[in-house]
Design a protein around this motif. Structure first.
Motif, mmCIF file in Angstrom:
data_model
loop_
_atom_site.group_PDB
_atom_site.id
_atom_site.type_symbol
_atom_site.label_atom_id
_atom_site.label_comp_id
_atom_site.label_asym_id
_atom_site.label_seq_id
_atom_site.Cartn_x
_atom_site.Cartn_y
_atom_site.Cartn_z
ATOM 1 N N GLN A 84 4.679 3.024 -12.637
ATOM 2 C CA GLN A 84 3.715 1.934 -12.560
ATOM 3 C C GLN A 84 2.889 2.083 -11.291
ATOM 4 O O GLN A 84 3.340 2.692 -10.323
ATOM 5 C CB GLN A 84 4.415 0.577 -12.600
ATOM 6 N N HIS A 85 1.671 1.554 -11.335
ATOM 7 C CA HIS A 85 0.780 1.635 -10.181
ATOM 8 C C HIS A 85 0.772 0.309 -9.449
ATOM 9 O O HIS A 85 0.699 -0.745 -10.072
ATOM 10 C CB HIS A 85 -0.643 1.989 -10.618
ATOM 11 N N ARG A 86 0.825 0.390 -8.134
ATOM 12 C CA ARG A 86 0.731 -0.796 -7.296
ATOM 13 C C ARG A 86 -0.674 -0.828 -6.734
ATOM 14 O O ARG A 86 -1.134 0.149 -6.154
ATOM 15 C CB ARG A 86 1.784 -0.681 -6.188
ATOM 16 N N LYS A 87 -1.382 -1.929 -6.970
ATOM 17 C CA LYS A 87 -2.777 -2.049 -6.585
ATOM 18 C C LYS A 87 -2.966 -1.734 -5.103
ATOM 19 O O LYS A 87 -2.193 -2.181 -4.263
ATOM 20 C CB LYS A 87 -3.280 -3.454 -6.882
ATOM 21 N N GLY A 88 -3.993 -0.943 -4.816
ATOM 22 C CA GLY A 88 -4.191 -0.462 -3.454
ATOM 23 C C GLY A 88 -4.925 -1.432 -2.563
ATOM 24 O O GLY A 88 -5.622 -2.336 -3.019
ATOM 25 N N ILE A 89 -4.757 -1.232 -1.262
ATOM 26 C CA ILE A 89 -5.492 -1.979 -0.258
ATOM 27 C C ILE A 89 -6.336 -1.000 0.534
ATOM 28 O O ILE A 89 -6.042 0.187 0.587
ATOM 29 C CB ILE A 89 -4.543 -2.764 0.683
ATOM 30 N N ARG A 90 -7.372 -1.523 1.167
ATOM 31 C CA ARG A 90 -8.267 -0.663 1.930
ATOM 32 C C ARG A 90 -7.634 -0.282 3.263
ATOM 33 O O ARG A 90 -7.260 -1.146 4.044
ATOM 34 C CB ARG A 90 -9.582 -1.380 2.206
ATOM 35 N N LEU A 91 -7.489 1.017 3.493
ATOM 36 C CA LEU A 91 -7.032 1.495 4.786
ATOM 37 C C LEU A 91 -7.446 2.935 4.970
ATOM 38 O O LEU A 91 -7.695 3.651 4.015
ATOM 39 C CB LEU A 91 -5.513 1.343 4.940
ATOM 40 N N LYS A 92 -7.536 3.328 6.245
ATOM 41 C CA LYS A 92 -7.999 4.686 6.545
ATOM 42 C C LYS A 92 -6.924 5.716 6.279
ATOM 43 O O LYS A 92 -7.186 6.782 5.783
ATOM 44 C CB LYS A 92 -8.456 4.768 7.994
#
Length: 100
Positions: A84-92
Protein backbone atom coordinates in the motif's frame (compact mmCIF):
# COMPACT_ATOMS: atom_id res chain seq x y z
CA UNK A 1 21.69 22.07 2.23
CA UNK A 2 22.90 21.55 5.80
CA UNK A 3 23.72 18.09 7.15
CA UNK A 4 21.05 16.28 9.17
CA UNK A 5 18.07 18.10 7.67
CA UNK A 6 16.50 14.93 6.29
CA UNK A 7 13.29 13.40 7.61
CA UNK A 8 14.26 10.09 9.19
CA UNK A 9 11.74 7.30 8.53
CA UNK A 10 12.15 3.80 10.05
CA UNK A 11 12.65 0.90 7.61
CA UNK A 12 10.02 -1.17 9.45
CA UNK A 13 6.67 0.31 10.56
CA UNK A 14 3.91 -1.42 12.49
CA UNK A 15 0.63 -0.30 10.89
CA UNK A 16 -2.79 -1.55 9.72
CA UNK A 17 -2.96 -4.02 6.82
CA UNK A 18 -6.35 -4.04 5.03
CA UNK A 19 -5.84 -7.60 3.74
CA UNK A 20 -4.86 -9.13 7.11
CA UNK A 21 -7.41 -6.83 8.83
CA UNK A 22 -4.99 -6.23 11.71
CA UNK A 23 -1.83 -4.30 12.60
CA UNK A 24 1.30 -5.96 11.21
CA UNK A 25 4.89 -5.01 10.49
CA UNK A 26 5.51 -3.35 7.11
CA UNK A 27 8.80 -2.76 5.32
CA UNK A 28 9.11 0.81 4.07
CA UNK A 29 10.63 1.82 0.73
CA UNK A 30 10.38 4.92 -1.44
CA UNK A 31 7.92 4.79 -4.35
CA UNK A 32 9.50 5.38 -7.74
CA UNK A 33 7.30 5.63 -10.84
CA UNK A 34 8.11 3.10 -13.55
CA UNK A 35 8.91 3.75 -17.20
CA UNK A 36 5.99 5.03 -19.30
CA UNK A 37 4.46 2.36 -21.56
CA UNK A 38 4.45 3.68 -25.13
CA UNK A 39 1.61 1.35 -26.14
CA UNK A 40 -0.74 2.59 -23.38
CA UNK A 41 -3.75 4.50 -24.75
CA UNK A 42 -3.00 7.74 -22.90
CA UNK A 43 0.63 7.79 -24.04
CA UNK A 44 -0.36 7.05 -27.68
CA UNK A 45 -2.88 9.90 -27.54
CA UNK A 46 -0.28 12.26 -26.05
CA UNK A 47 2.33 11.37 -28.70
CA UNK A 48 -0.24 11.77 -31.51
CA UNK A 49 -1.17 15.24 -30.28
CA UNK A 50 2.52 16.25 -29.99
CA UNK A 51 3.26 15.02 -33.52
CA UNK A 52 3.43 17.31 -36.56
CA UNK A 53 4.34 20.92 -37.19
CA UNK A 54 2.10 22.40 -34.51
CA UNK A 55 3.07 23.54 -31.08
CA UNK A 56 3.40 21.47 -27.92
CA UNK A 57 0.26 19.96 -26.42
CA UNK A 58 0.75 21.73 -23.10
CA UNK A 59 2.58 25.00 -22.45
CA UNK A 60 6.19 24.59 -21.31
CA UNK A 61 6.80 25.84 -17.81
CA UNK A 62 8.96 28.95 -17.78
CA UNK A 63 10.13 28.65 -14.15
CA UNK A 64 9.86 26.14 -11.36
CA UNK A 65 6.89 26.70 -9.09
CA UNK A 66 7.94 24.11 -6.52
CA UNK A 67 11.31 23.40 -4.94
CA UNK A 68 10.39 19.97 -3.55
CA UNK A 69 8.52 16.86 -4.69
CA UNK A 70 5.98 14.87 -2.73
CA UNK A 71 7.67 11.69 -1.52
CA UNK A 72 5.37 8.65 -1.41
CA UNK A 73 6.15 5.74 0.94
CA UNK A 74 5.55 2.17 -0.22
CA UNK A 75 4.55 -0.15 2.64
CA UNK A 76 4.79 -3.91 2.16
CA UNK A 77 3.14 -6.21 4.71
CA UNK A 78 5.55 -8.81 6.08
CA UNK A 79 2.79 -11.38 6.59
CA UNK A 80 0.80 -11.34 3.33
CA UNK A 81 2.97 -9.19 1.03
CA UNK A 82 0.22 -6.62 0.38
CA UNK A 83 1.64 -3.30 -0.84
CA UNK A 84 0.00 0.00 0.00
CA UNK A 85 1.09 3.58 -0.60
CA UNK A 86 1.25 6.15 2.15
CA UNK A 87 0.46 9.63 0.86
CA UNK A 88 3.59 11.74 0.60
CA UNK A 89 4.50 15.05 2.17
CA UNK A 90 6.66 17.76 0.68
CA UNK A 91 10.29 17.54 1.73
CA UNK A 92 13.71 17.94 0.19
CA UNK A 93 15.27 14.75 1.53
CA UNK A 94 13.97 11.55 3.14
CA UNK A 95 16.18 9.05 4.92
CA UNK A 96 15.26 5.43 5.73
CA UNK A 97 16.91 4.42 9.00
CA UNK A 98 17.25 1.13 10.87
CA UNK A 99 15.54 1.36 14.30
CA UNK A 100 16.70 -0.93 17.09
Amino acid sequence: MKEGLALKVPKVIRTYCPRCKKHTEHTVTLYKPGKRRTLAQGQRRYLAKCKGYGSKRKPEQKRFAKVTKKQVLKLKCRECGYIQHRKGIRLKKIELVEVR
